[in-house]
Design a protein around this motif. Structure first.
Motif, PDB file in Angstrom:
ATOM      1  N   HIS A   1       0.887  -1.160   0.034  1.00  0.00           N
ATOM      2  CA  HIS A   1       0.025  -0.234  -0.101  1.00  0.00           C
ATOM      3  C   HIS A   1       1.100   1.073   0.022  1.00  0.00           C
ATOM      4  O   HIS A   1       1.839   1.370   0.895  1.00  0.00           O
ATOM      5  CB  HIS A   1      -0.818  -0.022   1.347  1.00  0.00           C
TER       6      HIS A   1
ATOM      7  N   LYS B   1     -14.540   7.899   0.334  1.00  0.00           N
ATOM      8  CA  LYS B   1     -13.546   8.734  -0.666  1.00  0.00           C
ATOM      9  C   LYS B   1     -13.052  10.206  -0.353  1.00  0.00           C
ATOM     10  O   LYS B   1     -14.305  10.771  -0.090  1.00  0.00           O
ATOM     11  CB  LYS B   1     -14.116   9.001  -2.152  1.00  0.00           C
ATOM     12  N   ASN B   2     -12.063  10.466  -0.003  1.00  0.00           N
ATOM     13  CA  ASN B   2     -11.700  11.877   0.432  1.00  0.00           C
ATOM     14  C   ASN B   2     -10.501  12.213   0.062  1.00  0.00           C
ATOM     15  O   ASN B   2      -9.656  11.723  -0.441  1.00  0.00           O
ATOM     16  CB  ASN B   2     -11.683  11.666   1.924  1.00  0.00           C
ATOM     17  N   LYS B   3     -10.259  13.499  -0.084  1.00  0.00           N
ATOM     18  CA  LYS B   3      -9.153  14.216  -0.374  1.00  0.00           C
ATOM     19  C   LYS B   3      -8.165  14.836   0.832  1.00  0.00           C
ATOM     20  O   LYS B   3      -8.838  15.529   1.717  1.00  0.00           O
ATOM     21  CB  LYS B   3      -9.469  15.689  -1.346  1.00  0.00           C
ATOM     22  N   TRP B   4      -6.972  14.520   0.863  1.00  0.00           N
ATOM     23  CA  TRP B   4      -6.115  15.040   1.984  1.00  0.00           C
ATOM     24  C   TRP B   4      -5.591  16.009   1.437  1.00  0.00           C
ATOM     25  O   TRP B   4      -5.129  16.481   0.334  1.00  0.00           O
ATOM     26  CB  TRP B   4      -4.952  13.852   1.730  1.00  0.00           C
TER      27      TRP B   4
ATOM     28  N   ASN C   1     -10.314   6.185   2.714  1.00  0.00           N
ATOM     29  CA  ASN C   1     -10.460   5.736   1.106  1.00  0.00           C
ATOM     30  C   ASN C   1     -10.663   4.101   1.193  1.00  0.00           C
ATOM     31  O   ASN C   1     -11.403   3.701   0.285  1.00  0.00           O
ATOM     32  CB  ASN C   1      -9.179   6.119   0.228  1.00  0.00           C
ATOM     33  N   GLU C   2      -9.871   3.368   1.830  1.00  0.00           N
ATOM     34  CA  GLU C   2      -9.905   2.004   1.849  1.00  0.00           C
ATOM     35  C   GLU C   2     -11.323   1.585   2.502  1.00  0.00           C
ATOM     36  O   GLU C   2     -12.161   0.457   1.942  1.00  0.00           O
ATOM     37  CB  GLU C   2      -9.015   1.203   2.899  1.00  0.00           C
TER      38      GLU C   2
ATOM     39  N   SER D   1      -6.726   9.512   6.214  1.00  0.00           N
ATOM     40  CA  SER D   1      -7.278   9.764   4.953  1.00  0.00           C
ATOM     41  C   SER D   1      -7.029   8.619   3.946  1.00  0.00           C
ATOM     42  O   SER D   1      -8.209   7.955   3.347  1.00  0.00           O
ATOM     43  CB  SER D   1      -6.459  10.935   4.136  1.00  0.00           C
ATOM     44  N   ALA D   2      -5.958   7.773   4.057  1.00  0.00           N
ATOM     45  CA  ALA D   2      -5.719   6.436   3.227  1.00  0.00           C
ATOM     46  C   ALA D   2      -6.729   5.455   3.698  1.00  0.00           C
ATOM     47  O   ALA D   2      -7.422   4.730   3.121  1.00  0.00           O
ATOM     48  CB  ALA D   2      -4.416   6.110   3.391  1.00  0.00           C
TER      49      ALA D   2
ATOM     50  N   TYR E   1     -15.232  16.068  -3.966  1.00  0.00           N
ATOM     51  CA  TYR E   1     -15.229  15.007  -2.701  1.00  0.00           C
ATOM     52  C   TYR E   1     -16.392  15.382  -1.593  1.00  0.00           C
ATOM     53  O   TYR E   1     -16.644  16.618  -1.453  1.00  0.00           O
ATOM     54  CB  TYR E   1     -13.833  15.271  -2.370  1.00  0.00           C
TER      55      TYR E   1
END
Ligand code: ASP
Ligand code: MG
Length: 424
Positions: free
Chosen positions: A84, A138-141, A133-134, A129-130, A179
């Protein structure tokens, strides 16, 4: 649009991070700006590292090694796939920090402190954030240092709200077009020269408030390990009650006197735009918690704020003259220069009494300088009790077996500097 803030305790381990995802899933129809602090006690460890590096008190590398291991252990539980990208991201961030502490410091301590300590929030937000997403969120850092702009008062950056608002409009608001969730850091900001600043310890609440102000958010929620704002700290008081609703005014007063549930700077920006602030439990996200908003209603129970390790200084002119304005301005200047914050003060004709936190080194330096002009009496190891919406009964109970050295009452608030009676 809402702003959520998750503090260090809420992301102290892998389960905590999973729980953030769980909380966010309860609000799937809202756009949320998520502000996150460093994981667990990372900021303390990074402070330790900054001290070791700058003052060469001990080897810095093992401290950094421990911080790295702590974060990688959490990642191993959250991301079973070791290919990852989070692993390379973290590796790169840590390598940069290793390089930084190999070089000699080039600037003052406060500057170096901010460059090092801010890494805690960069890492925690990368991980959260990661993970979100997993988990299908869904998001933006985003790097908050390109949004929140401060002056270069390192460790206590002063926010330029106008510039910050312009940057939020330019960068953050458009991010919400693509997002539902944006994840960013609490506690840190950036200067016009692209250096990192911090906003003062426990400053992530304040970050949430700054962003809410600039976003014109509908509300802010601070997620905590308590069910809301309590009328006393459970650390000191057996029986505490949750407060359902609190006016901005009461919240400002309580945090000013030292209630640690919310950072004192948090309320004002929200009050200016009438944005309600919720304090809720991240363990029971659907429970009511506390709401802080505009209102006249006074609390119907007393709230208690208890501080230990207080020092009482009594400052008197050496020549039996009065304490006058010119002495006072000199005395205040000394307090400010030595960074000693005044918790309570009282003036009489021949003496000026001040209660402050017992930070031994700062007090020692301050007293030494005061003594060149004044006679200074000194009493340490005291308690400061503040009660908002007191009754005589509450005071009697609190002061049983105590000697009161200084007391101040206003209509709603009483403050008492006290110590135990001998033998209790
Ligand atoms: N991580 C920072 C601190 O521990 C900021 C915060 O937690 O609010 O002081
Ligand atoms: Mg914290």
């Amino acid at each position: 649009m809402a702003v959520f803030k998750f503090g260090g305790a809420s992301v102290k381990d892998a389960d905590g991070v999973r729980n953030v995802a769980y909380v966010l899933k309860q609000f799937s129809n809202v756009k949320i700006c998520v502000v996150i602090s460093a994981m667990g006690k990372t900021t303390n460890s990074l402070e330790h590292l900054a001290n070791a590096y700058f003052y060469k008190t001990e080897a810095a590398e093992p401290i950094l090694e421990e911080i790295k291991t702590y974060h990688f252990d959490i990642c191993k539980q959250l991301f079973p796939d070791f290919t990852h990208s989070i692993y390379t991201e973290l590796e790169n961030t840590f390598v940069e920090l290793y390089w930084a502490i190999e070089d000699e410091p080039t600037q003052g301590f406060d500057f170096e402190y901010d460059q090092i300590v801010s890494i805690g929030e960069i890492i925690s937000t990368r991980i959260v954030s990661a993970y979100l997403n997993e988990a299908g969120l869904k998001n933006k850092w985003m790097d908050v240092r390109s949004l929140i702009q401060t002056d270069n008062t390192y460790r206590e950056g002063k926010v330029d709200f106008e510039l910050t608002e312009a940057l939020v409009n330019k960068e953050l608001i458009p991010a919400f077009k693509a997002y539902e969730i944006v994840v960013t850091q609490g506690f840190i900001g950036g200067t016009s020269e692209n250096f990192t600043t911090t906003l003062g310890r426990e400053g992530s609440d304040y970050t949430a408030s700054i962003l809410a102000y600039c976003l014109n958010a509908e509300n802010v929620t601070i997620w905590k390990d308590v069910p809301g704002v309590l009328n006393a700290d459970p650390k000191w008081f057996g029986k505490t009650k949750k407060i359902d609703e609190l006016s901005y005014h009461d919240a400002i007063e309580l945090t000013y006197y030292g209630a640690t549930v919310i950072h004192p700077k948090t309320i004002k920006p929200l009050q200016n735009k009438n944005i309600p602030l919720y304090v809720k439990s991240f363990l029971n996200p659907t429970e009511e918690g506390t709401v802080i908003r505009d209102g006249e209603k006074r609390l119907n129970i007393p709230s208690y704020i208890f501080k230990v390790d207080q020092v009482l200084l009594s400052i008197q002119p050496k020549d039996f003259s009065f304490i006058a304005e010119n002495n006072l301005s000199y005395i205040f200047e000394l307090f400010s220069r030595h960074g000693v914050k005044i918790n309570l003060m009282q003036l009489s004709a021949i003496s000026f009494s001040v209660c402050c936190d017992g930070d031994a080194e700062k007090i020692k330096a301050l007293v030494e300088e005061l003594q060149s002009q004044f006679k200074v009496l000194f009493n340490a190891g005291l308690e400061l009790m503040t009660v908002r919406y007191y009754t005589q009964d509450t005071i009697d109970t609190l002061t049983a077996n105590k000697i009161i050295l200084l007391e101040q009452r206003s209509r709603f608030t009483v403050q008492m500097v006290m110590k135990n009676e001998i033998g209790t």
